[in-house]
Design a protein around this motif. Structure first.
Motif, PDB file in Angstrom:
ATOM      1  N   ALA A  89      29.444  47.741  32.037  1.00 39.31           N
ATOM      2  CA  ALA A  89      30.680  46.592  30.993  1.00 39.31           C
ATOM      3  C   ALA A  89      30.527  45.017  32.242  1.00 39.31           C
ATOM      4  CB  ALA A  89      31.884  48.248  31.362  1.00 39.31           C
ATOM      5  N   CYS A  90      31.179  45.769  33.562  1.00 43.17           N
ATOM      6  CA  CYS A  90      31.420  44.677  34.389  1.00 43.17           C
ATOM      7  C   CYS A  90      30.135  43.814  33.954  1.00 43.17           C
ATOM      8  CB  CYS A  90      31.632  44.991  36.018  1.00 43.17           C
ATOM      9  SG  CYS A  90      33.038  46.203  35.863  1.00 43.17           S
ATOM     10  N   LEU A  91      28.848  44.297  34.502  1.00 40.93           N
ATOM     11  CA  LEU A  91      27.844  43.006  34.318  1.00 40.93           C
ATOM     12  C   LEU A  91      27.742  42.001  33.045  1.00 40.93           C
ATOM     13  CD1 LEU A  91      25.369  45.033  35.381  1.00 40.93           C
ATOM     14  CD2 LEU A  91      26.050  42.721  37.080  1.00 40.93           C
ATOM     15  N   GLY A  92      28.231  42.622  31.390  1.00 42.76           N
ATOM     16  CA  GLY A  92      28.534  42.112  30.466  1.00 42.76           C
ATOM     17  C   GLY A  92      29.348  41.145  30.710  1.00 42.76           C
ATOM     18  N   VAL A  93      30.336  41.127  31.710  1.00 42.06           N
ATOM     19  CA  VAL A  93      31.716  39.983  31.137  1.00 42.06           C
ATOM     20  C   VAL A  93      31.121  39.374  32.303  1.00 42.06           C
ATOM     21  CG1 VAL A  93      33.900  39.738  32.631  1.00 42.06           C
ATOM     22  CG2 VAL A  93      33.979  41.811  30.902  1.00 42.06           C
ATOM     23  N   MET A  94      30.652  39.789  33.810  1.00 43.86           N
ATOM     24  CA  MET A  94      29.965  38.394  34.554  1.00 43.86           C
ATOM     25  C   MET A  94      29.140  37.481  34.356  1.00 43.86           C
ATOM     26  SD  MET A  94      28.792  39.812  38.302  1.00 43.86           S
ATOM     27  CE  MET A  94      28.958  39.093  40.433  1.00 43.86           C
ATOM     28  N   LEU A  95      28.163  37.678  33.374  1.00 40.14           N
ATOM     29  CA  LEU A  95      27.133  37.353  33.675  1.00 40.14           C
ATOM     30  C   LEU A  95      27.612  36.297  31.855  1.00 40.14           C
ATOM     31  CD1 LEU A  95      23.986  40.031  34.666  1.00 40.14           C
ATOM     32  CD2 LEU A  95      24.975  38.162  35.823  1.00 40.14           C
ATOM     33  N   PRO A  96      26.120  35.182  31.429  1.00 44.89           N
ATOM     34  CA  PRO A  96      26.269  34.733  30.529  1.00 44.89           C
ATOM     35  C   PRO A  96      25.474  35.284  29.221  1.00 44.89           C
ATOM     36  CG  PRO A  96      24.746  34.268  31.959  1.00 44.89           C
ATOM     37  CD  PRO A  96      24.883  34.899  32.634  1.00 44.89           C
ATOM     38  N   VAL A  97      25.873  36.059  28.704  1.00 44.37           N
ATOM     39  CA  VAL A  97      25.286  36.723  27.534  1.00 44.37           C
ATOM     40  C   VAL A  97      25.868  36.043  26.023  1.00 44.37           C
ATOM     41  CG1 VAL A  97      25.259  39.159  28.969  1.00 44.37           C
ATOM     42  CG2 VAL A  97      27.342  38.864  27.813  1.00 44.37           C
ATOM     43  N   SER A  98      24.924  36.675  25.185  1.00 45.68           N
ATOM     44  CA  SER A  98      25.412  36.489  24.224  1.00 45.68           C
ATOM     45  C   SER A  98      26.350  36.913  23.503  1.00 45.68           C
ATOM     46  CB  SER A  98      23.977  36.926  22.775  1.00 45.68           C
ATOM     47  OG  SER A  98      23.419  38.150  22.778  1.00 45.68           O
ATOM     48  N   ASP A  99      26.943  36.981  22.129  1.00 44.11           N
ATOM     49  CA  ASP A  99      27.815  37.544  21.186  1.00 44.11           C
ATOM     50  C   ASP A  99      27.640  39.269  21.361  1.00 44.11           C
ATOM     51  OD1 ASP A  99      28.569  34.965  22.007  1.00 44.11           O
ATOM     52  OD2 ASP A  99      29.511  35.305  19.664  1.00 44.11           O
ATOM     53  N   LYS A 100      26.427  39.781  21.013  1.00 46.35           N
ATOM     54  CA  LYS A 100      26.180  40.963  20.620  1.00 46.35           C
ATOM     55  C   LYS A 100      25.868  41.679  22.080  1.00 46.35           C
ATOM     56  CE  LYS A 100      23.678  40.383  15.599  1.00 46.35           C
ATOM     57  NZ  LYS A 100      22.460  39.895  15.209  1.00 46.35           N
ATOM     58  N   ALA A 156      32.858  41.218  40.411  1.00 44.99           N
ATOM     59  CA  ALA A 156      31.700  41.249  41.984  1.00 44.99           C
ATOM     60  C   ALA A 156      32.413  42.474  42.112  1.00 44.99           C
ATOM     61  CB  ALA A 156      31.782  40.280  42.254  1.00 44.99           C
ATOM     62  N   LEU A 157      34.648  42.387  42.066  1.00 43.10           N
ATOM     63  CA  LEU A 157      34.813  43.593  43.088  1.00 43.10           C
ATOM     64  C   LEU A 157      35.064  44.529  42.653  1.00 43.10           C
ATOM     65  CD1 LEU A 157      36.743  43.558  45.826  1.00 43.10           C
ATOM     66  CD2 LEU A 157      38.495  43.056  44.028  1.00 43.10           C
ATOM     67  N   LEU A 158      34.864  44.536  41.236  1.00 44.78           N
ATOM     68  CA  LEU A 158      35.264  45.909  40.325  1.00 44.78           C
ATOM     69  C   LEU A 158      33.753  46.405  40.805  1.00 44.78           C
ATOM     70  CD1 LEU A 158      36.918  45.102  37.197  1.00 44.78           C
ATOM     71  CD2 LEU A 158      38.102  45.312  39.055  1.00 44.78           C
ATOM     72  N   ILE A 159      32.532  46.277  40.739  1.00 43.47           N
ATOM     73  CA  ILE A 159      31.111  46.765  41.115  1.00 43.47           C
ATOM     74  C   ILE A 159      31.064  46.964  42.989  1.00 43.47           C
ATOM     75  CG2 ILE A 159      28.943  46.279  41.146  1.00 43.47           C
ATOM     76  CD1 ILE A 159      28.801  44.279  38.480  1.00 43.47           C
ATOM     77  N   ALA A 160      31.790  46.872  43.373  1.00 43.31           N
ATOM     78  CA  ALA A 160      32.094  47.091  44.893  1.00 43.31           C
ATOM     79  C   ALA A 160      33.006  47.766  44.608  1.00 43.31           C
ATOM     80  CB  ALA A 160      31.853  45.776  45.346  1.00 43.31           C
ATOM     81  N   LEU A 161      34.018  48.076  44.495  1.00 41.32           N
ATOM     82  CA  LEU A 161      34.716  49.129  43.970  1.00 41.32           C
ATOM     83  C   LEU A 161      34.035  50.402  43.088  1.00 41.32           C
ATOM     84  CD1 LEU A 161      38.254  47.210  43.835  1.00 41.32           C
ATOM     85  CD2 LEU A 161      37.578  48.319  45.777  1.00 41.32           C
ATOM     86  N   MET A 176      43.723  31.360  38.408  1.00 44.67           N
ATOM     87  CA  MET A 176      43.371  29.772  40.121  1.00 44.67           C
ATOM     88  C   MET A 176      42.024  29.161  38.690  1.00 44.67           C
ATOM     89  SD  MET A 176      44.182  31.206  42.712  1.00 44.67           S
ATOM     90  CE  MET A 176      42.899  32.826  42.580  1.00 44.67           C
ATOM     91  N   THR A 177      40.948  30.011  38.557  1.00 45.77           N
ATOM     92  CA  THR A 177      39.489  29.367  38.316  1.00 45.77           C
ATOM     93  C   THR A 177      39.192  29.482  36.060  1.00 45.77           C
ATOM     94  OG1 THR A 177      38.069  31.433  39.000  1.00 45.77           O
ATOM     95  CG2 THR A 177      38.747  29.636  40.583  1.00 45.77           C
ATOM     96  N   GLY A 178      39.930  30.203  36.128  1.00 47.66           N
ATOM     97  CA  GLY A 178      39.610  30.182  34.458  1.00 47.66           C
ATOM     98  C   GLY A 178      38.811  31.260  34.026  1.00 47.66           C
ATOM     99  N   GLN A 179      38.301  32.175  34.627  1.00 47.99           N
ATOM    100  CA  GLN A 179      36.898  32.816  34.405  1.00 47.99           C
ATOM    101  C   GLN A 179      37.411  34.389  36.032  1.00 47.99           C
ATOM    102  OE1 GLN A 179      33.552  30.679  36.325  1.00 47.99           O
ATOM    103  NE2 GLN A 179      34.007  30.886  38.456  1.00 47.99           N
ATOM    104  N   TYR A 180      36.469  35.283  35.140  1.00 46.50           N
ATOM    105  CA  TYR A 180      36.233  36.596  36.125  1.00 46.50           C
ATOM    106  C   TYR A 180      35.319  36.931  36.996  1.00 46.50           C
ATOM    107  CZ  TYR A 180      39.908  37.525  33.142  1.00 46.50           C
ATOM    108  OH  TYR A 180      41.634  37.268  31.863  1.00 46.50           O
TER     109      TYR A 180
END
Length: 432
Positions: free
Chosen positions: A309-320, A391-396, A382-386
Motif C-alpha cells: 500500500a505504501c508503494l502504491g502511494v510512493m511510486l508513479p502508478v496508474s489510477d487502477k 519510505a519511513l512508514l516502510i522502514a517502521l 513542505m514539499t507537496g508529496q509523501y
C-alpha cells in the motif's frame, strides 16, 4: 456424562460469544465507529468551529489512556458483566450528553465518558472474556468480533442517515443511546467469566473449595512487574509504531491520491475498497493466527500488504493500480492496528496472558495515534508529496516485524522461566 458436560461447556462458550457480539455491534459499531456522522449537524447547530468541537476527542484519548492502564484492576472487581455495562454505559452517557449539549463543557464531559466506553468496548473486554473460553480458536473468535465492529458501523450508519433526515441529530442520538443501553444490558446477561479467566476466574465456582481454576499459584504479574520486563517494552514500542502509522494511513488514503494528482474518485474508490476488505481480512488473519503458525506468520503477511500500500502511494502508478495496491494493500494491512498487534501480545505471554498486558500497550497506542495523525502530513506541507513519508512508514513496518520476532522469542523464554519458578514453588510447598 463427559459428553454432556462437554456440550454444556460448548453451549456456554457460544452464549458468551453472542453476548460479546451484542456489545461490539452496538457499543463499537454504533457508539464509536458511526459517531462521525454527527460532526456536521452538531457543529452547525451549535455554531462551533470543528477544532473546538474536536476537543472532546482529546479528552476522550486522555481518559482512555488512564482507563486502559487501570483496566486489569477494575476488571478484577467487576468481571465481564460489569465490563460490558461500562462499555455500553460510557457511550450511552456520551450520546445523551451530546443530545442536550448547548456548549463545549457538556461535550467535554461526553468525551470523558466516551474515553471510558472506548477502552472497555474496543479491545479490552473482548480480549479479557474471549481467550479464556476459546483457547484454541481465540484468534478466529476475536477477529470475528473485530469484524463485527466494521459491519455494525455500516448497518447503523444506514439508520442514522434516515433519523438525521427525518428526526434531527438530537433525536438520532437519543434513539442510539436507547439501542446501546438495551443491547449492552442483554450482553451483560449473556456473558460470564470462564473458570480459567486469569483475572476474574477465582470468583467462578469450579471446585470443592469454591474457587475456580484460576485461583492458583500462577497469579497474573502486576503492572509494576510487567514494566520491569524488556519484552513488555518491545510490545509497547510495537503498539506505538503501529498506532502512529496504521490509523493515519487509513484516514488519508484519499489525500494521498490527491497529492499524486489522481482524480478524487480514485482516492474514494481506494478508500472504499480498503474498508470493504478490512472486515473479511480480519477473519482471515484470525484463522491464520490459529491454524498456521500464530503471530509469527500473520505479522509478516499483514505488513507485506501494508508495504504494498505504501508503494502504491510512493511510486508513479496508474489510477487502477493505485486503487489495487492501496485499497487491497491496506484493506489487509489496516488490520494491524485493530487486531493483529493484540495477537502478538497473546502469543508473547501464552498461557500467562492477561488483559493488563494489553492495557499497558493501549496507553502507548493512544499516544501513537495522537502523534501520527499530524506527523504524516509534515512532508506534504513542505514539499507537496509523501515520498519520504512512505519510505519511513516502510522502514517502521520492517522494525515492527523485527520487534515482533524478538518479543515472541523473549516471551517464550520468559514463559519457560515462569514455568520453572512455579514448578519449584509447588515442589517447595509439597515439601513443607
Amino acid at each position: 456424562m463427559a459428553k454432556i458436560e462437554f456440550n454444556k461447556e460448548m453451549r456456554t462458550q457460544w452464549i458468551v460469544f453472542v453476548g460479546v457480539f451484542f456489545m461490539c455491534f452496538s457499543a463499537m459499531g454504533l457508539g464509536s465507529n458511526a459517531f462521525g456522522i454527527f460532526t456536521v449537524p452538531i457543529t452547525e447547530a451549535l455554531n462551533m468551529p470543528r477544532t473546538t468541537y474536536n476537543m472532546f476527542e482529546t479528552v476522550s484519548k486522555i481518559v482512555g489512556m488512564v482507563t486502559a492502564a487501570m483496566f486489569s484492576t477494575i476488571y478484577r472487581k467487576i468481571g465481564p458483566k460489569g465490563s460490558v455495562l461500562i462499555a455500553g454505559g460510557g457511550y450511552v452517557a456520551q450520546y445523551l450528553l451530546f443530545a442536550i449539549a448547548d456548549s463545549l463543557p457538556l461535550l467535554l464531559v461526553g468525551g470523558f465518558f466516551a474515553g471510558i466506553g472506548y477502552t472497555f468496548a474496543a479491545q479490552m473486554t473482548v480480549f479479557a472474556v474471549i481467550p479464556p473460553w476459546f483457547k484454541k480458536n481465540a484468534g478466529t473468535m476475536t477477529s470475528i468480533l473485530s469484524a463485527c465492529n466494521t459491519f455494525g458501523s455500516s448497518v447503523w450508519t444506514y439508520f442514522l442517515i434516515k433519523w438525521l433526515a427525518t428526526q434531527g441529530y438530537k433525536q438520532a442520538l437519543i434513539y442510539s443511546a436507547i439501542i446501546m443501553a438495551v443491547m449492552c444490558t442483554i450482553s451483560a446477561f449473556l456473558v460470564k467469566a470462564s473458570p480459567d479467566d486469569p483475572l476474574y476466574g477465582s470468583r467462578v465456582s469450579g471446585g470443592k473449595d469454591g474457587k475456580g481454576k484460576a485461583a492458583k499459584a500462577d497469579a497474573p504479574v502486576t503492572n509494576r512487574e510487567l514494566l520491569r520486563m524488556p519484552v513488555m517494552w518491545m510490545l509497547i514500542a510495537i503498539y506505538f509504531i503501529v498506532a502512529a502509522i496504521g490509523h493515519p494511513f487509513t484516514a488519508n488514503i484519499p489525500a494521498f491520491a490527491n497529492a499524486k494528482g489522481l482524480p478524487a474518485e480514485t482516492g474514494a474508490a481506494a478508500y472504499a475498497l480498503c474498508y470493504a476488505l478490512m472486515g473479511p481480512a480480519k477473519i482471515v488473519i484470525g484463522i491464520i493466527k490459529d491454524r498456521f503458525g500464530g503471530a509469527k506468520v500473520a505479522v509478516p503477511l499483514v505488513f507485506s500488504f501494508f508495504i504494498a500500500a505504501c508503494l502504491g502511494v510512493m511510486l508513479p502508478v496508474s489510477d487502477k493500480l493505485y486503487v489495487f495496491m492501496t485499497g487491497i494493500g491496506h484493506g489487509v494491512g489496516g488490520t494491524m492496528s485493530q487486531l493483529l498487534i493484540a495477537f502478538v501480545v497473546l502469543d508473547t505471554f501464552g498461557k500467562y496472558y492477561h488483559p493488563g498486558q494489553l492495557g499497558l500497550c493501549l496507553v502507548m497506542f493512544n499516544i501513537g495515534r495522537a502523534i501520527g495523525m499530524p506527523a504524516i502530513h509534515l512532508e506534504y506541507d513542505m514539499t507537496g508529496q509523501y515520498t519520504f513519508t512512505m519510505a519511513l512508514l516502510i522502514a517502521l513496518a520492517l522494525i515492527v516485524v523485527a520487534l515482533t520476532f524478538m518479543a515472541l522469542r523473549s516471551g517464550r523464554l520468559w514463559q519457560q522461566k515462569r514455568d520453572a519458578e512455579l514448578a519449584a514453588a509447588e515442589t517447595q510447598q509439597a515439601a513443607d
